[in-house]
Design a protein around this motif. Structure first.
Motif, short mmCIF file in Angstrom:
data_model
loop_
_atom_site.label_atom_id
_atom_site.label_comp_id
_atom_site.label_asym_id
_atom_site.label_seq_id
_atom_site.Cartn_x
_atom_site.Cartn_y
_atom_site.Cartn_z
N HIS A 80 0.83 -1.20 0.00
CA HIS A 80 0.00 0.00 0.00
C HIS A 80 0.88 1.26 0.00
CE1 HIS A 80 -3.34 -2.67 0.99
NE2 HIS A 80 -4.16 -1.65 0.82
N THR A 137 -6.09 0.15 10.89
CA THR A 137 -6.27 1.20 9.89
C THR A 137 -7.72 1.21 9.41
OG1 THR A 137 -5.66 -0.28 8.09
CG2 THR A 137 -3.88 0.97 9.13
N THR A 138 -8.07 2.21 8.59
CA THR A 138 -9.43 2.28 8.07
C THR A 138 -9.68 1.29 6.94
OG1 THR A 138 -8.75 4.08 6.60
CG2 THR A 138 -9.72 4.70 8.71
N SER A 139 -8.64 0.62 6.46
CA SER A 139 -8.80 -0.39 5.42
C SER A 139 -8.37 -1.76 5.96
CB SER A 139 -7.94 -0.05 4.20
OG SER A 139 -8.00 -1.10 3.24
N ARG A 252 -14.96 13.90 4.72
CA ARG A 252 -14.43 13.65 3.37
C ARG A 252 -15.25 14.34 2.30
NH1 ARG A 252 -14.13 7.44 2.20
NH2 ARG A 252 -15.81 7.36 3.75
N THR A 312 -14.74 -1.88 8.08
CA THR A 312 -15.13 -1.59 6.70
C THR A 312 -15.92 -0.29 6.57
OG1 THR A 312 -17.12 -2.97 6.97
CG2 THR A 312 -15.14 -4.04 6.08
N HIS A 314 -15.05 2.80 6.34
CA HIS A 314 -14.49 3.88 5.54
C HIS A 314 -14.63 3.69 4.03
CE1 HIS A 314 -11.08 6.84 4.62
NE2 HIS A 314 -11.89 7.51 5.40
N ASP A 316 -12.97 1.90 1.87
CA ASP A 316 -11.73 1.85 1.10
C ASP A 316 -11.74 0.66 0.15
OD1 ASP A 316 -10.57 4.07 2.26
OD2 ASP A 316 -9.61 2.93 3.86
N GLU A 318 -10.47 -2.62 -1.57
CA GLU A 318 -9.57 -3.68 -1.09
C GLU A 318 -8.77 -4.31 -2.22
OE1 GLU A 318 -11.03 -6.39 1.90
OE2 GLU A 318 -12.73 -5.08 2.35
N GLU A 357 -9.80 14.08 2.60
CA GLU A 357 -10.37 13.84 3.92
C GLU A 357 -9.61 14.59 4.99
OE1 GLU A 357 -10.08 9.56 4.27
OE2 GLU A 357 -8.39 9.74 5.65
#
Length: 463
Positions: A80, A137-139, A252, A312, A314, A316, A318, A357
């Motif tokens: 990432h 994390t958000t993901s 965001r 999940t 947020h 994002d 995958e 964001e």
């Protein structure tokens, strides 16, 4: 530069191919073109080799053979955060840790032990049945190791601090191939460096860290058409300034693509989203979020949540995606800053960024952790992040859009950088206080005197 095809007869290359049970791929090998790509498909790297170790002993073998061949080593989990490595891997073995999938949750001690290939979604799924949450994390698809040793912002950050401060042990292979288990009482300098040092001092093979007991989680997503951004962002920023540490929120400006991984009510729209998570008594948490819900969103999903649904929240992506990200830390978000941000990224701006964001910081993030680490707090009240994809105009246009957003906030920007969210070339010394930087460099030099490991960012100062 590494040639497109390395001669099979070269003894050094034959040795490399024999490592990791044969899971090593060199330019010209059948699988090389597939395995060289990170999660972030923007990065077209061509390393000297790609290796997949499954055990610390295999990491040792790769590191020692790399030294004998005059090659460097670049550890990578998911990829990432690969963009800062672009153009720096031609003389390096890309050491992919995805096969190191050990995962153990100790419910009684409220701890986790994870191998270097574990992703946050796996930890969340295993910890939740025990009534525990991670500072994830958000993901859910992001790797635990990379995000942990880089800092680690989470939905629980204002309540519980950075993920790196939760580390209690780190296992890693040094540049000479030595395997080390670093704790508070043994090789403590390496544990200190792993708490936010972002790498460059060894190949981390496993981490151990504390988990959080969860008595209640409440939150969700509020959505407005983005034409409401000036009004809603101003009210949110005022609310965030006095919000209790129990709640962490993210605003965001989202230009949502028409993609199936997004909810139907979001796809293809330009929205202002407010995501939030509050811990503790759900009724009290609902009262905390009431001022935001009073702003009359057209979509309101706030409710009691499970730790799994937090992972999940947020939205994002995958699947592997080509994205560019850059960020700044800001001290404050007055009305003038909100106006400047909306002008640069909102309606009529011409920006094609996927989203911009604003992450609420403060709370526990503003205080040094009781556990020593190179990064033990965040220097700012908010983190502003711009993320874009190539919609046809090319990556230079994406970078220009992001730069315009960051420049619009210059009057309120701090001198610090959160390196995990900086794809652009940046002087990594801005990631830490000067004294912490000096100590980190000394630890890196002791663990890797010959510069065998490729550091995640350059230490050169940028103009």
């Amino acid at each position: 530069m590494v040639p497109d095809s390395l001669p099979v007869a070269d003894p050094g290359h034959d040795v490399l191919r024999s490592l990791c049970g044969g899971a090593v791929h060199l330019p010209g090998d059948p699988a090389y073109e597939e395995v060289r790509w990170p999660w972030n498909l923007q990065v077209d790297a061509r390393p000297a080799a790609v290796a997949y170790p499954a055990f610390p002993s295999e990491v040792t073998d790769v590191v020692r053979h790399a030294a004998g061949l005059g090659l460097r080593v670049a550890p990578q989990g998911t990829g990432h955060g690969a963009p800062p490595l672009a153009g720096r891997l031609e003389d390096a073995i890309l050491l992919r840790t995805s096969a190191m999938t050990e995962l153990h949750i100790d419910a009684e001690r409220r701890t986790a032990r994870v191998g270097a290939g574990v992703r946050w979604g796996d930890v969340v799924d295993r910890a939740a049945p025990a009534g525990l949450a991670a500072r994830h994390t958000t993901s859910p698809g992001v790797g635990v190791v990379g995000s942990s040793i880089g800092g680690g912002l989470s939905w629980y950050a204002r309540h519980a601090g950075l993920q790196c401060s939760a580390l209690t042990a780190v296992e890693l292979v040094l540049a000479d191939g030595t395997f080390v288990r670093a704790t508070e009482t043994a090789d403590a300098d390496l544990l200190w460096a792993a708490r936010g040092g972002h790498g460059g001092f060894g190949v981390v093979t496993a981490l151990e860290f504390d988990l959080l007991p969860v008595s209640g989680v409440y939150g969700g997503m509020l959505a407005w058409d983005w034409t409401h951004a000036p009004r809603v962002l101003g009210a949110w920023a005022e609310w965030a300034a006095d919000a209790p540490e129990d709640v962490t929120s993210i605003a965001r400006l989202f230009q949502a693509p028409d993609e199936p991984w997004l909810p139907a009510e979001v796809r293809g729209r330009r929205l202002l989203l407010l995501d939030s998570v509050a811990v503790g008594d759900p009724e009290r948490s609902a009262r905390l979020l009431a001022p935001l819900r009073a702003l009359q969103p057209e979509l309101d999903t706030c409710a009691e949540l499970t730790p799994g649904s937090v992972a999940t929240l947020h939205l994002d992506p995958e699947a592997p995606t080509a994205v560019y990200a850059n960020s700044v830390l800001v001290d404050d978000l007055p009305d003038q800053a909100v106006e400047a941000l909306v002008h640069a990224a909102g309606p009529g701006s011409g920006s094609e960024l996927l989203f911009v964001e604003i992450r609420q910081l403060g709370g526990a993030l503003s205080r040094p952790s009781s556990r020593g680490g190179v990064l033990d707090s965040m220097n700012g009240s908010f983190l502003v992040l711009g993320v874009g994809t190539d919609t046809g105009a090319g990556w230079p246009a994406v970078r220009e859009d992001a730069a315009r957003v960051m420049d619009s906030l210059r009057p309120w920007t701090t001198d610090s950088t959160y390196l995990l969210m900086a794809d652009e070339a940046v002087d990594e010394r801005r990631g830490w206080p000067e004294s912490a930087w000096q100590r980190l460099m000394a630890i890196r030099a002791a663990a890797d005197p010959d510069g065998r490991f490729v550091p995640p960012h350059s230490s050169r100062r940028q103009a």
